[in-house]
Design a protein around this motif. Structure first.
Motif, PDB file in Angstrom:
ATOM      1  N   LEU A  77      -3.091  -2.691 -37.726  1.00  0.00           N
ATOM      2  CA  LEU A  77      -3.707  -4.009 -37.569  1.00  0.00           C
ATOM      3  C   LEU A  77      -4.441  -4.459 -38.818  1.00  0.00           C
ATOM      4  O   LEU A  77      -4.321  -5.604 -39.245  1.00  0.00           O
ATOM      5  CB  LEU A  77      -4.684  -4.000 -36.388  1.00  0.00           C
ATOM      6  N   LEU A 105      -9.221   0.484 -24.743  1.00  0.00           N
ATOM      7  CA  LEU A 105      -9.224  -0.930 -24.358  1.00  0.00           C
ATOM      8  C   LEU A 105      -8.892  -0.986 -22.867  1.00  0.00           C
ATOM      9  O   LEU A 105      -7.807  -0.628 -22.462  1.00  0.00           O
ATOM     10  CB  LEU A 105      -8.190  -1.716 -25.161  1.00  0.00           C
ATOM     11  N   THR A 151      -4.140   1.898 -23.920  1.00  0.00           N
ATOM     12  CA  THR A 151      -4.204   1.331 -25.257  1.00  0.00           C
ATOM     13  C   THR A 151      -5.540   1.682 -25.891  1.00  0.00           C
ATOM     14  O   THR A 151      -6.595   1.547 -25.265  1.00  0.00           O
ATOM     15  CB  THR A 151      -4.023  -0.191 -25.209  1.00  0.00           C
ATOM     16  N   TYR A 152      -5.489   2.122 -27.144  1.00  0.00           N
ATOM     17  CA  TYR A 152      -6.675   2.502 -27.904  1.00  0.00           C
ATOM     18  C   TYR A 152      -6.662   1.797 -29.248  1.00  0.00           C
ATOM     19  O   TYR A 152      -5.601   1.566 -29.836  1.00  0.00           O
ATOM     20  CB  TYR A 152      -6.693   4.012 -28.183  1.00  0.00           C
ATOM     21  N   ILE A 153      -7.850   1.475 -29.722  1.00  0.00           N
ATOM     22  CA  ILE A 153      -8.033   1.111 -31.116  1.00  0.00           C
ATOM     23  C   ILE A 153      -8.432   2.405 -31.812  1.00  0.00           C
ATOM     24  O   ILE A 153      -9.390   3.069 -31.400  1.00  0.00           O
ATOM     25  CB  ILE A 153      -9.135   0.041 -31.295  1.00  0.00           C
ATOM     26  N   GLU A 204      -3.643  -0.052 -33.449  1.00  0.00           N
ATOM     27  CA  GLU A 204      -3.587  -0.207 -31.996  1.00  0.00           C
ATOM     28  C   GLU A 204      -2.514   0.756 -31.508  1.00  0.00           C
ATOM     29  O   GLU A 204      -1.353   0.659 -31.915  1.00  0.00           O
ATOM     30  CB  GLU A 204      -3.228  -1.633 -31.611  1.00  0.00           C
ATOM     31  N   CYS A 205      -2.919   1.693 -30.652  1.00  0.00           N
ATOM     32  CA  CYS A 205      -1.995   2.728 -30.183  1.00  0.00           C
ATOM     33  C   CYS A 205      -1.913   2.710 -28.661  1.00  0.00           C
ATOM     34  O   CYS A 205      -2.938   2.762 -27.986  1.00  0.00           O
ATOM     35  CB  CYS A 205      -2.477   4.105 -30.642  1.00  0.00           C
ATOM     36  N   ASP A 206      -0.711   2.638 -28.150  1.00  0.00           N
ATOM     37  CA  ASP A 206      -0.448   2.700 -26.715  1.00  0.00           C
ATOM     38  C   ASP A 206       0.042   4.115 -26.432  1.00  0.00           C
ATOM     39  O   ASP A 206       1.191   4.454 -26.749  1.00  0.00           O
ATOM     40  CB  ASP A 206       0.599   1.654 -26.339  1.00  0.00           C
TER      41      ASP A 206
END
Length: 69
Positions: free
Chosen positions: A31, A68, A4-6, A37-39
């Motif tokens: 967001l 994250l 997960t990344y912001i 927010e990317c998974d």
């Protein structure tokens, strides 16, 4: 394996801003104004980074990938 990344960006031009927004929307959840927010799998991250690099002007714009843990 997914991580997960912001993804946050600051784009100087409104036309580029819309294009970057659409690209990020394809990969994650919106967001706030310029925050997603990317998974992502490693392959998806490379694809998103590549797409964003082709859209932005590196002297004027900025994109951040914040992992994250």
């Amino acid at each position: 394996m997914r991580h997960t990344y912001i993804v946050s960006y600051d784009i100087a031009d409104s036309k580029r801003l819309r294009r970057v927004f659409k690209a990020c929307k394809n990969f994650g959840n919106h967001l706030q104004f310029s925050v997603f927010e990317c998974d992502l799998t490693p392959t998806e991250r490379i694809k998103l980074e590549s797409e964003l690099k082709s859209l932005i002007h590196h002297g004027e714009d900025q994109v951040l990938f914040i992992p994250l843990g």
